[in-house]
Design a protein around this motif. Structure first.
Motif, PDB file in Angstrom:
ATOM      1  N   ASP A 260      -3.186  -8.556  -3.907  1.00  0.00           N
ATOM      2  CA  ASP A 260      -2.594  -8.200  -5.194  1.00  0.00           C
ATOM      3  C   ASP A 260      -2.414  -6.686  -5.205  1.00  0.00           C
ATOM      4  N   ASP A 261      -1.330  -6.225  -5.791  1.00  0.00           N
ATOM      5  CA  ASP A 261      -0.961  -4.822  -5.625  1.00  0.00           C
ATOM      6  C   ASP A 261      -1.833  -3.784  -6.334  1.00  0.00           C
ATOM      7  N   PRO A 262      -2.497  -4.065  -7.452  1.00  0.00           N
ATOM      8  CA  PRO A 262      -3.224  -2.956  -8.104  1.00  0.00           C
ATOM      9  C   PRO A 262      -4.338  -2.356  -7.246  1.00  0.00           C
ATOM     10  N   LEU A 269     -12.457  -0.391  -3.821  1.00  0.00           N
ATOM     11  CA  LEU A 269     -12.474  -1.820  -4.140  1.00  0.00           C
ATOM     12  C   LEU A 269     -12.052  -2.684  -2.952  1.00  0.00           C
ATOM     13  N   ASN A 270     -11.306  -2.093  -2.029  1.00  0.00           N
ATOM     14  CA  ASN A 270     -10.868  -2.830  -0.847  1.00  0.00           C
ATOM     15  C   ASN A 270     -11.281  -2.049   0.396  1.00  0.00           C
ATOM     16  N   GLU A 387       1.041 -13.825  -4.415  1.00  0.00           N
ATOM     17  CA  GLU A 387       1.924 -14.042  -5.559  1.00  0.00           C
ATOM     18  C   GLU A 387       1.551 -13.138  -6.736  1.00  0.00           C
ATOM     19  N   TYR A 388       2.487 -13.050  -7.701  1.00  0.00           N
ATOM     20  CA  TYR A 388       2.302 -12.237  -8.906  1.00  0.00           C
ATOM     21  C   TYR A 388       2.046 -13.078 -10.156  1.00  0.00           C
ATOM     22  N   ILE A 402       3.365  -6.180  -2.591  1.00  0.00           N
ATOM     23  CA  ILE A 402       2.073  -6.581  -2.048  1.00  0.00           C
ATOM     24  C   ILE A 402       2.102  -6.400  -0.529  1.00  0.00           C
ATOM     25  N   ASN A 403       1.127  -5.682  -0.002  1.00  0.00           N
ATOM     26  CA  ASN A 403       1.083  -5.387   1.422  1.00  0.00           C
ATOM     27  C   ASN A 403       0.818  -6.633   2.250  1.00  0.00           C
ATOM     28  N   GLY A 404       1.235  -6.604   3.501  1.00  0.00           N
ATOM     29  CA  GLY A 404       0.967  -7.693   4.433  1.00  0.00           C
ATOM     30  C   GLY A 404      -0.269  -7.394   5.262  1.00  0.00           C
TER      31      GLY A 404
END
Length: 531
Positions: A260-262, A269-270, A387-388, A402-404
Motif C-alpha cells: 500500500d502506498d502510504p 514502518l517498512n 489494490e487501493y 504502489i511499488n513492486g
C-alpha cells in the motif's frame, strides 16, 4: 575587375581539386557522441537511472510482468474481460511470437545493454575528486547488479541465452550475432557481477534515492542465485549475512505496509523491502492521467513510473483476473499445534472472498461512506494485494503508485530455511526461520513445533512460500525450479477448469521469434521451434 575574376577562378579550382587543405566541415559543438557525453558525474548518473528505467519497460514491472507470471504460475486465472494475447498466457496457448514474452526478452536485454554502457563509460571517466571516485564505483556496482538481475531472469526463463558481457560501440556481425552461452557460464557471470557489486554498493540510501540497489540487494540476489543453482551451502552462507549486522532488515509489523502506498517507503514502518520497483502515481507528478504502462515509458509517457495492476486486477475496475480457487484453498490447512482445520490470517491481506475462506469481506474501509460488503456471490475471489480498495470504491485509471516487491526479507528467510532443509537440516535453524515469518504481528499464525522429515519439511516450506508470496510472481519460478510445475499446475487446472495445459516444453519459455529471425546463430540453435 579581371584581377578579381582571376582570383575567383583560382579559388574555385583549388576547392575543386583539393588544393585547399583546410577542412571545411564544421563541428556542431552542441552535439554529443558516445565518447563526449559521458564525461561527468551527472551524465553517468543519468545513464544509471536510464538502466533502472528498463524495469518499467514493456514486458516488465509496469504491466506485463504480473500477468505473465501470475497466470503461468496459476496464482491468477482469466476473468471474462481478459481477451486476446493475454488470454493465450492464461491458457498456456502461446507461441514464440507471444507479444508479452517478446517484449520481456527485449527489455531484459535492453537492461543489459544500458548497464554495459554505464560500466564502459564509468570506467573511462576521470573523476575530479574523492566524492566522484566513490560515485564512480557505486555506479558501476549498480549497473552490475542490474545486469545480473536481467541475466538471472533470462537464464531461468530461457536456459541458454546470448551472454553480452560488454558494450561495443561499433560491433562486427560476429559480435552482434552471439551464439547461446552454456547455462553454467551465464550463472558464473551472474555470480561474478553480484560479488563485485557488493563491494561498492552502500548499505542504504537517502530517502531521495530509495529504489536504487543496495549491498543487501546484491547479497540477496546472489543468495537466491545459489539457491536456484542448488548450491545449498553457498546459499546459506550468503543469505545468512542479511540476518546480522551491518544489515537491519526486519519483517514489517503490518503485512499490508508492503503493498500500500502510504507506508511502503517509510523505512521505520517498512523495514522489510530489500529491492523494489519504485512507482509514483502520475497525479503525484502533477501531469495528469497518462497511460505509460502500455508501452510509452520513454516516448509519450514522459515521467512514467507506475503500474497498471491495481486497475487491471481490480474487481470494480477492469476485472481482468480472479485469484485462483487453488491459491485461495491453500490458506486453509491443518493447525500445526491442534491438528484442527485452520485458516491462515494472511488470506485477509491477499484476497477478497467470503468469511469461510478467510478473505477480506469488506472494502472501502477508509471511504467517507464507510465499509462496503464485498459482493462475493457475484464477484468471486479477487485480489486485494496491490489494490487501493481500502481507500476508494473504484480506482479509475492505470496509474498505480504502489511499488513492486522484487525481494523482501520474508522471502530471504524462507529461502534460507529452504537451503538448510535441502541439505537435510530440518532442525532448529529452518524451524526458527519459518516461524519468524509466521509470527509477524499482523499475522501471528500458530508456530510449528517441528518440521518432521525432510519431505515433510519441504512440504511445509513450499506451502509457506505460496501463502507468503501469493501474487508476487514467485510461484512460477518456485514450481519450475522444484521440478513440479507440470504435475502441480495440470492437477490444479484439471480440478478448476478441466484442462491440463502444461507440456514438457513449458519448463522453458520459447526463444522469441524476433530473436530467432534477427540472430542466425540463435535461430539455428532452436529445437522444435521452441527453445
Amino acid at each position: 575587375m579581371k584581377k578579381y575574376i582571376k582570383y575567383l577562378i583560382v579559388v574555385v579550382l583549388m576547392i575543386a581539386t583539393g588544393g585547399c587543405k583546410k577542412d571545411l566541415d564544421l563541428q556542431n559543438k552542441s552535439a554529443y557522441t558516445y565518447d563526449t557525453y559521458f564525461t561527468s558525474d551527472a551524465a553517468i548518473n543519468q545513464a544509471v537511472i536510464a538502466s533502472y528505467a528498463t524495469l518499467l519497460h514493456s514486458g516488465l514491472w509496469a504491466r506485463e510482468w504480473y500477468y505473465i507470471f501470475d497466470l503461468l504460475g496459476y496464482d491468477a486465472k482469466n476473468a471474462q474481460p481478459l481477451q486476446g494475447d493475454l488470454l493465450a498466457l492464461a491458457q498456456y496457448n502461446f507461441a514464440p511470437n507471444q507479444p508479452q514474452l517478446e517484449a520481456m526478452w527485449s527489455s531484459l536485454y535492453r537492461m543489459v545493454m544500458r548497464s554495459n554502457v554505464v560500466i564502459n563509460r564509468a570506467q573511462a571517466w576521470a573523476p575530479a575528486n574523492a566524492t566522484e571516485q566513490t560515485n564512480q564505483k557505486q555506479y558501476i556496482a549498480e549497473a552490475k547488479f542490474l545486469r545480473a538481475y536481467a541475466y538471472f531472469n533470462l537464464v531461468n526463463l530461457y536456459g541458454r541465452v546470448p551472454l553480452r558481457k560488454e558494450y561495443i560501440p561499433l560491433p562486427t556481425a560476429e559480435e552482434i550475432n552471439l551464439p547461446r552461452a552454456a547455462v553454467a557460464d551465464v550463472w558464473a557471470f551472474i555470480e561474478q557481477d553480484l560479488k563485485e557489486a557488493q563491494v561498492d554498493l552502500p548499505i542504504s540510501h537517502a530517502t531521495a534515492s530509495l529504489g536504487r540497489a543496495t549491498r543487501g540487494a546484491a547479497v540477496a540476489l546472489l543468495g537466491k542465485s545459489y539457491l536456484y543453482e542448488k548450491k545449498w551451502g553457498d546459499a546459506v552462507t550468503e543469505l545468512s549475512k542479511l540476518t546480522q549486522a551491518p544489515y537491519t532488515y526486519a519483517l514489517a509489523p503490518e503485512y499490508n505496509n508492503l503493498f500500500d502506498d502510504p507506508n511502503q517507503n517509510n523505512t521505520t514502518l517498512n523495514t522489510e523491502t530489500i529491492f523494489q520497483v519504485m512507482n509514483q502515481a502520475w497525479t503525484d507528478w502533477g501531469i495528469g492521467n497518462q497511460y505509460a504502462p502500455f508501452g510509452g515509458q520513454e516516448t509519450w509517457g514522459g515521467k512514467a513510473s507506475h503500474s497498471a495492476r491495481a486497475q487491471e486486477y481490480g474487481f470494480n475496475d477492469w476485472n481482468n483476473v480472479f485469484i485462483t480457487t487453488t491459491a485461495v484453498k491453500a490458506f486453509t490447512y491443518t493447525n500445526p499445534q491442534t491438528n484442527a482445520t485452520y485458516v491462515d490470517p494472511r488470506a485477509a491481506y491477499t484476497f477478497y472472498g467470503d468469511a469461510a475462506s478467510g478473505g477480506q469481506t469488506q472494502y472501502c474501509q477508509q471511504c467517507a461512506s464507510g465499509p462496503v460488503a464485498f459482493p462475493y456471490a457475484s464477484a468471486g475471489y479477487k485480489y486485494l494485494k496491490y489494490e487501493y480498495y481500502n481507500k476508494v470504491a473504484s480506482f479509475g485509471g492505470p496509474q498505480s503508485g504502489i511499488n513492486g516487491q522484487v525481494i523482501r526479507y520474508a522471502d530471504v528467510l524462507l529461502m534460507l530455511a529452504e537451503a538448510y532443509i535441502q541439505q537435510g537440516n530440518t532442525g532448529a535453524q529452518p524451524l526458527a526461520l519459518i516461524n519468524q515469518v509466521r509470527s509477524r504481528p499482523s499475522v501471528n499464525a500458530p508456530l510449528y513445533i517441528s518440521l518432521g522429515s525432510q519431505p515433510q519439511a519441504m512440504a511445509i516450506l513450499m506451502r509457506e512460500r505460496q501463502l507468503e508470496l501469493t501474487g508476487e510472481q514467485s510461484r512460477y519460478f518456485d514450481l519450475i525450479r522444484w521440478g513440479i510445475a507440470k504435475q502441480t499446475i495440470n492437477s490444479q487446472r484439471q480440478i478448476e477448469d478441466g484442462t491440463q495445459p502444461f507440456q514438457d516444453k513449458n519448463v522453458l519459455l520459447p526463444i522469441p521469434l524476433s530473436e530467432k529471425n534477427a540472430n542466425p546463430n540463435v535461430g539455428k540453435d532452436i529445437g522444435s521451434d521452441w527453445n
